[in-house]
Enzyme design. Structure first.
Site: not given
Ligand SMILES: NC(=O)c1ccc[n+]([C@@H]2O[C@H](COP(=O)([O-])OP(=O)(O)OC[C@H]3O[C@@H](n4cnc5c(N)ncnc54)[C@H](OP(=O)(O)O)[C@@H]3O)[C@@H](O)[C@H]2O)c1
Length: 248
Positions: A13-14, A18, A151
């Site tokens: 995922t993602g 990056g 975060y």
């Protein structure tokens, strides 16, 4: 190119930019088939082009349970079963206490905590015996960096989940570990704060870091692949890849 992960199937995922994209490249170059996810069609298409035929890019928002159901169905169709699941999608929220909004809090937890949990829940039925799950936490989860409270708290929750989910999935022979990156220059800070604030934050991280540099996405990807496939006597742990910033 090598055949280290020939025949292995993975979801990241993602995986469209990056750290996730670097992991997808490492796996595809070593023979694996991967499904990558993200929310932006354009970014996914660019990543899919870069990765080639052994990658499928699926538009899917981890904070949406119906998207995750759709992802699970697509993965079942495309790959059948999974050897590795990289729960990597995440957003960075950086703001001081007084200017953090309810929306920032909710978005951060919806993606980084709820999204991660339900990604595991929805894809767990496809994991084979011996599979590895890797949750991407952050060095921030054990630090007191000003402006990162939301975060960091979300990533601390995720670190905790690596322990509990590892206990729940161990009876099926599935390992769950966390990877805790230090600062990695993926452009995520520039997407989160002003250019000036990002430059200041980055300069501070380089100065603080025992290695006086950022990590590369490839350095994190190598550690993620190790945890997913090679760390066969390791579960519930968090592997720190941060240039020593939380250790020295
Ligand atoms: N870079 C660092 O210094 C650092 C340090 C510690 C931990 N981390 C963690 O490492 C992970 C990857 O970070 P990165 O730096 O590689 O960030 P990045 O380059 O911004 O990549 C983030 C990825 O997640 C996807 N994404 C974001 N929100 C999503 C959602 N709701 N549903 C599905 N996909 C979503 C993005 O695609 P779309 O935007 O198109 O959705 C992209 O593919 C994150 O969990 C982050 O918190 C990063």
């Amino acid at each position: 190119m090598n055949d280290e992960y020939d025949g292995k199937n993975a979801v990241i995922t993602g995986g469209s930019s990056g750290i996730g994209l670097a992991t997808a490249k490492l796996l595809v170059d070593a023979g694996a088939r991967v499904v990558i996810t993200g929310r932006s069609r354009a970014t996914l298409d660019a990543a899919a082009k870069e990765l080639g035929d052994n990658a499928t890019a699926v538009m899917s928002d981890v904070s949406s349970l119906s998207d995750l159901d759709g992802l699970a169905a697509r993965v079942r169709d495309e790959l059948g079963t999974l050897d590795a699941l990289f729960v990597n999608a995440g957003v960075t929220t950086a703001a001081p206490l007084e200017s953090t909004t309810e929306e920032m809090f909710d978005t951060s937890f919806a993606v980084n905590v709820k999204g991660a949990f339900f990604t595991v829940q929805k894809l767990a039925p496809l994991l084979r015996t011996g599979a590895g799950v890797v949750l991407t936490t952050s060095a921030a989860n054990v630090m007191g960096l000003a402006g990162t409270s939301v975060y960091a708290a979300g990533k601390a929750a995720l670190r905790s989940m690596a322990r509990t989910l590892s206990g729940e999935l161990l009876p099926r022979g599935i390992r769950v570990n966390a990877i805790s990156p230090g600062p990695v220059d993926t452009g995520t800070l520039e997407r989160t704060m002003t250019e000036e604030a990002a430059e200041r934050f980055k300069a501070e991280r380089v100065a603080d870091n025992p290695m006086h540099r950022f990590g590369t996405p490839e350095e994190i990807a190598g550690a993620m692949a190790f945890l997913a496939f090679d760390a066969t006597y390791t579960t519930g742990s968090e592997f720190v890849v941060d240039g020593g910033s939380t250790q020295l």
